[in-house]
Every structure is written in structure tokens, then in C-alpha cells.
Design a protein around this motif. Sequence first.
Motif, PDB file in Angstrom:
ATOM      1  N   GLU A  60       0.840  -1.200   0.000  1.00 57.17           N
ATOM      2  CA  GLU A  60       0.000   0.000   0.000  1.00 57.17           C
ATOM      3  C   GLU A  60       0.875   1.249   0.000  1.00 57.17           C
ATOM      4  O   GLU A  60       1.863   1.324   0.740  1.00 57.17           O
ATOM      5  CB  GLU A  60      -0.913   0.000   1.231  1.00 57.17           C
ATOM      6  CG  GLU A  60      -1.832   1.213   1.314  1.00 57.17           C
ATOM      7  CD  GLU A  60      -2.858   1.084   2.423  1.00 57.17           C
ATOM      8  OE1 GLU A  60      -3.789   0.268   2.267  1.00 57.17           O
ATOM      9  OE2 GLU A  60      -2.715   1.773   3.450  1.00 57.17           O
ATOM     10  N   THR A 114       0.556   5.382   0.512  1.00 53.07           N
ATOM     11  CA  THR A 114      -0.300   6.487   0.955  1.00 53.07           C
ATOM     12  C   THR A 114       0.380   7.817   0.639  1.00 53.07           C
ATOM     13  O   THR A 114       1.610   7.932   0.724  1.00 53.07           O
ATOM     14  CB  THR A 114      -0.580   6.407   2.464  1.00 53.07           C
ATOM     15  OG1 THR A 114       0.658   6.366   3.181  1.00 53.07           O
ATOM     16  CG2 THR A 114      -1.381   5.153   2.796  1.00 53.07           C
ATOM     17  N   ARG A 137      -7.812   8.114   3.490  1.00 53.34           N
ATOM     18  CA  ARG A 137      -7.431   8.007   4.892  1.00 53.34           C
ATOM     19  C   ARG A 137      -7.576   9.375   5.539  1.00 53.34           C
ATOM     20  O   ARG A 137      -7.120  10.377   4.976  1.00 53.34           O
ATOM     21  CB  ARG A 137      -5.966   7.561   5.045  1.00 53.34           C
ATOM     22  CG  ARG A 137      -5.583   6.346   4.225  1.00 53.34           C
ATOM     23  CD  ARG A 137      -6.041   5.082   4.912  1.00 53.34           C
ATOM     24  NE  ARG A 137      -5.622   3.896   4.195  1.00 53.34           N
ATOM     25  CZ  ARG A 137      -6.348   3.295   3.283  1.00 53.34           C
ATOM     26  NH1 ARG A 137      -7.526   3.805   2.929  1.00 53.34           N
ATOM     27  NH2 ARG A 137      -5.927   2.197   2.693  1.00 53.34           N
ATOM     28  N   ARG A 175     -10.450   4.748   7.519  1.00 50.21           N
ATOM     29  CA  ARG A 175     -10.137   4.220   6.189  1.00 50.21           C
ATOM     30  C   ARG A 175     -11.413   3.904   5.409  1.00 50.21           C
ATOM     31  O   ARG A 175     -12.334   3.275   5.928  1.00 50.21           O
ATOM     32  CB  ARG A 175      -9.295   2.942   6.302  1.00 50.21           C
ATOM     33  CG  ARG A 175      -7.946   3.131   6.934  1.00 50.21           C
ATOM     34  CD  ARG A 175      -7.098   1.868   6.825  1.00 50.21           C
ATOM     35  NE  ARG A 175      -7.632   0.765   7.607  1.00 50.21           N
ATOM     36  CZ  ARG A 175      -8.151  -0.336   7.100  1.00 50.21           C
ATOM     37  NH1 ARG A 175      -8.263  -0.477   5.774  1.00 50.21           N
ATOM     38  NH2 ARG A 175      -8.596  -1.302   7.880  1.00 50.21           N
ATOM     39  N   ASP A 209     -12.037   2.197   1.695  1.00 49.52           N
ATOM     40  CA  ASP A 209     -11.339   1.524   0.596  1.00 49.52           C
ATOM     41  C   ASP A 209     -12.326   0.846  -0.346  1.00 49.52           C
ATOM     42  O   ASP A 209     -13.405   0.402   0.076  1.00 49.52           O
ATOM     43  CB  ASP A 209     -10.393   0.446   1.138  1.00 49.52           C
ATOM     44  CG  ASP A 209      -9.198   1.018   1.870  1.00 49.52           C
ATOM     45  OD1 ASP A 209      -8.769   2.132   1.524  1.00 49.52           O
ATOM     46  OD2 ASP A 209      -8.695   0.357   2.805  1.00 49.52           O
ATOM     47  N   ALA A 266      -4.407  -1.059   8.101  1.00 45.93           N
ATOM     48  CA  ALA A 266      -4.934  -2.217   7.383  1.00 45.93           C
ATOM     49  C   ALA A 266      -4.110  -3.461   7.683  1.00 45.93           C
ATOM     50  O   ALA A 266      -4.631  -4.574   7.702  1.00 45.93           O
ATOM     51  CB  ALA A 266      -4.951  -1.945   5.880  1.00 45.93           C
TER      52      ALA A 266
END
Length: 694
Positions: free
Chosen positions: A618, A620, A659, A668, A670, A693
Motif C-alpha cells: 500500500e 499512501t 485516509r 479508512r 477503501d 490495514a
Amino acid sequence: MRRLLLFLALAGVALAQTDAPPELDQPFAPDSMPPIGAPPVNLHGNLKVVFSGATSFSEAALRQGIARQIRTIEELGLDEPDAYDAMFFLESFYRKHGYAQAEGTYAIVGPWELHLTIEEGPLFHVGSVNFIGNHAFDAATLTKYLLGPIRERYPRIRDNLRLPLVEADIFSGADLVRRLYASSGYLEAEVDPPVINLDTAQTSATIELTIREGIAYRFGDIRFTGEPGLPREELLSVIAKQTQDVYTDGRLAAAGRTLDDYLTKRGHFLATVVPSSDLTAARDGQVPVTFHIEAGAVFRFDGVTVTGTEGVRPSFIQKRMQRLTGQVYSPRAIDKTFRELIQTGLFRNVRITPEVIPGDQVRLDVTVEEALPKEFGFGLGYASFYGGIVSLSYRDLNFLRNGRPFSVNLEANQRGFTGEVLYTDPWFLDSDYELRLRLYALNERLKGYSKNEIGFRPTLSRHLASHWKVSGFVNAKAVVTYDVEIEPESLVGKTDYSVFSIGLSQTVDYRNNPALPTRGFIFSTSIEVAPAGVGEVSFVRGLARFSYYLPITARSALALGARGGVIAPLSNQELPIDERFFNGGATTVRSFSELTLGPKDRAGYPLGGEGFTVFNIEYTFPLIGDLYGAVFVDAGNVIADAGDFGIEEMRYAVGAGLRYNLPIGALRFDYGLNPSPRDGEAQGAFHFAVGVAF
């Protein structure tokens, strides 16, 4: 009688001369004195400012530029000096935006009206920048320092030739150049005031800066005098970082502080270090320096005094610090104890003062200010799997006045409810072990069945190192499964059973922030055994997790995660469904809704399995403020039989999300896309959750 009249007359003159304040020769002109009994003049009003000749800025921007002067006039009244100040700061406003030739005039039209006329002139930009006499630093480096203040004012302009000319910032930049030389050992460097030549035709400015560098000084011979208490080689190694480079007074002082800190950490509580140098004795730029050291005796911790306690027993603090008694004095040990006391939540403030006592010992005087130990909590929330959530909590940080936390938590959601009683003893039997006693009960409606569960889980933990924690635990629980919709029901296994297991776990945690990690890693493993003959279900279960967080920029990060688990029954009986592993959801493979990845019955209900794997990547990145975006790729599986554990039958997710960072973790949202959906599977899944997560 004449003498009396003369005396009164003289006294009257004296009184008349001393009525005024001593700093005023004549406080009021005779014709301007307010009449007796008249109300004081009200100087407050609303100032009307009329701007003329201004074309480059709005009236609102100009008023903001002289806002302080306007406020002063509205409070004290309009006069010539204040009008001049307003005009002066209006010119300054223009010059700070590159209008180097801006000129202004003012006119007072009425008691509360001021006219300001500005001749803006052209907007000048930075042109060529020339340095004379520089050898230690190239022109590109010096230009960054010289134009640095203007760049701070206009951070979005990257091209030097587009930067507005702000003369005050150029002079500030010249000072930065001077400080650059000083910090690099050029103690005698001279930087002349910058010469700025305006080119009206090109509306640009040529900037010239003359530098006389001198020589670069470095540390020369290093001497230690007095009673250092340590070998010379050891002392040199302690200050190597500060003395291996160029000489500055700041580096010399830093080396002295480093030595003082080093000695103090080794018990020399009264150590003194006095650094000195002699520039006149320097040869070829090598500056001899001396550190006069009086290390003194090595001190040890003695007793503890406690003041300020009310609800907390003084013995609670004394026991926390008892392990220090007899040890060599160490500020690090004091800091560790301070953090432990603050982290209990029992105290708003803790002050630990070392006091020297006879016998080369140090007594610790602890003064505390207690916090409120009891609190009630109420919460509302939502999660994509559990739906709406209502929670109630009660916590007492000073349970039975022993400094141990006790809490009760109740939660109801759209799938059931949970109740928990938790008692924690961070210093079990006044040792370094932590004891947690958890009693819980829950009712939950899952996919294909519902369950009631009640359990008790004691855990004993200890930190073997600052980032390494090892725990042993016992788990005793009873589970009843009902409302089974799975077909055939035999796939569920036992529906009414008890489990008694013991286990061992370890966690290595180097994350910079457990709630919002952006750097570091966490690695954890656990092994759990439910032996045959104690409970009604027997098995061996193992779990492992590794997550790594890598910052890419100041506010973006890449996270990598891998998890896996296997459970093997110790009998011929099939494992109950509630002991199996499931996959899919907000913290695993996000293209599947909660628990739905893996083997299913003929009605489509998940059956779980004896093994699973999850892999996550992931990235961010910031959007606005504390709102971040994320893109991710997940992969994972569920293995029906532990003997087939591996990475076969992997399923995937590709997705993105938002986020919003909070102190307790990130909110979160998603969406994971399933790139290869099978018959009956959704194209993807939305998830809303709180926390990391993986």
C-alpha cells in the motif's frame, strides 16, 4: 500678616508648578483645557482610507498590509505621525512584493479620513547574481543562501529570474551567507552589504556580493586537564564527531556538553567540563583546544522521597524506583522511570529531582500531581462488517488504590454484542512482568451461523529488550454455535464445545507510531496448543506477521505486509468452524467482503480452512491536510487442509482509498477490485474501518 500673605502666594505658585506631571512642562495650552466636568474626548472611530494610484493590489490587500497602523489610528486618533507611518508601511508593503521604486504620499482629509497616494513603479525581479572573492563555496550554493529568504516568501516560484526583488530579504540572505562561512570554520570571513543595481529598462536587478573568506579553522591539538577520570583515548572517541571537522565555537561547546553528558551517564554526578581555545595560537588554521575536566566521585542511587500523592499510595512510586537503589547514577534510568510513571495515566505531572547526600549517593525526590483516575466513556461508530456500533466503558486507573488499571467495556453492533472485564498489573509481584486478566462474553451473527462465546484469558508478558516483548498465555473458553445455515450442517463440526489452550508469542516492534506508522517494522509470531483430554477440541495453531513501513517523501509512505497461519487438529475430529481461518475484508484481501474468500458450501457460505496467507502492498500520499489517498494491491488464500499449506489458489485485489488521520488511527475508506471474479463473486467490495490495514 504681610509675611503670611507672601508665604501663601509663594505656595500657590509652587502648587501651580507641580500640578503637571514631571515629564510635561505644560500639559495643556490655556485655551485647550477641557471644561471642568466635561466628559473625556472619545478617540475611538472608524478610519476611512482612500487609496490612489494602486493598480497591482486590491484595496483589501492594501488595508491588510497596513492593518496595524489602521488599528492604532482608530484607537488613538489620526495625526501627522500616524499618517506618515501608514504611508511608510504602505511603501514597505510594495517593496516586499518587488516594487523597489514605490513612493507614497499622504493627506489628512478629516478627523477620520486618510488619503494615501502611491506611485507603484515597475515590478522588479531578481536578475544576475555575482559573487566576488568566493573560493570555499560555488556560486550555486551561495545563491541558495542569498535568495533563500525570498524563496521562503514565494515558495512556488522555482526560477530565480522570476523571483520578485525584495531588498530587505536580500540583506537577510547576505547574513545567511555570513553564517554559512562561520559555521564552516571561516571565523574571520567578511561579507560586505549586497550591492543592488536596478535596470529600469529590463525591470530586473543585478546583485553583487563581495566576500573576504580568510582561512578555514580546524581542531588542532586536544588536551585534557584536571582529573578526567577516563583514559585519553576514550575521551577522544566520545567527542570525535564534534572535533573531526572544522572548528567553531559552537562545535567546541557541543564537545564540552557531550563530555559532560558522557561522564554524568557513568555516575559522575558532579562532573564539570570547561572547554577553551586559543585562536592566537593557531598554526595553519589548527586551533589548540583544552577541556578542563573534574570528574569527581562515582555516585549511586540511594532512597526515594515522594510528595503530592493523595489517591495513589506513596509506596506505589517507591516500589517503581526501588530497583535503582545501589545502582550507579544514570540520567537515562531516571528518564525511563519518569516515562513509566507518566504512561500509567495516574499523574498529570511528575518531577524527579536528584539530591546529593553524604556518602557519594543521590536521593531522588519525586513530586507528583495526580490526574483523575476514573473515567466513563460513550462512543458511536460504524464499520462495514459490523454496521452501527454503540459502546460504553468504565476505567479505573487506580483500582483498589494499588495503581493498577481495571476496565469494563460493553459494545453493541448490528451483528451482536460484546462484554469485557480487564485487569492489568504492569508490575506483577513488583517485578518486570506484566499480567493481564481478561474475562469476556460475546454474541455474534456471522455468515452462515451465529455463536455465543464466553472465555477467560490470562497473559504474562515481559520485555526482553526495549522493542522485544515475549508473552505466555492461557485461553479457556466455551462456544455454542446455533442458527446454522451452512449445508450440510456436518461441515460446521462441533456446535457446542470447550477449549483449553496454552501458548507463547513474541513481538519485535520498531514502528515509529503504532497507530499511524510511516517508518519501521513489526514482526510477531505465536504458537498455541490445545492438548487432548483437557478441552473438547485439541489442536496446534501457529501465526506469523511481518509489516514494514518505508517513508518515500516527508508525507508519503510505502507499507509492505505478509501474514500467515496454520492450525492442525490433534485428533480425527474435524475442527469446529469457529476455530478455522477466514480471509477477505478490510484488513486482508480487500476485493472480498468480510470472511468470504476461500472454500464455500453449496449455498455460498464461507467454510474457512486450516491455513491462510495474506500479502499487502500500500502506498499512501497526502491530499489536503490530514486527508490522505491510498493505492494498494492485496493477495491471499485460504487452505482447507493444513497439509496443503502454501500459496496455491491465490486471490487478488487492486484498489484505492481515502485516509483521515486521527490520534487513535486512520479512518479508512477503501474499494478493492477483484481482477478475476468467479461465478457468484462480486466485482469488488467497499470497506470502512479504523486503524491500520496491516
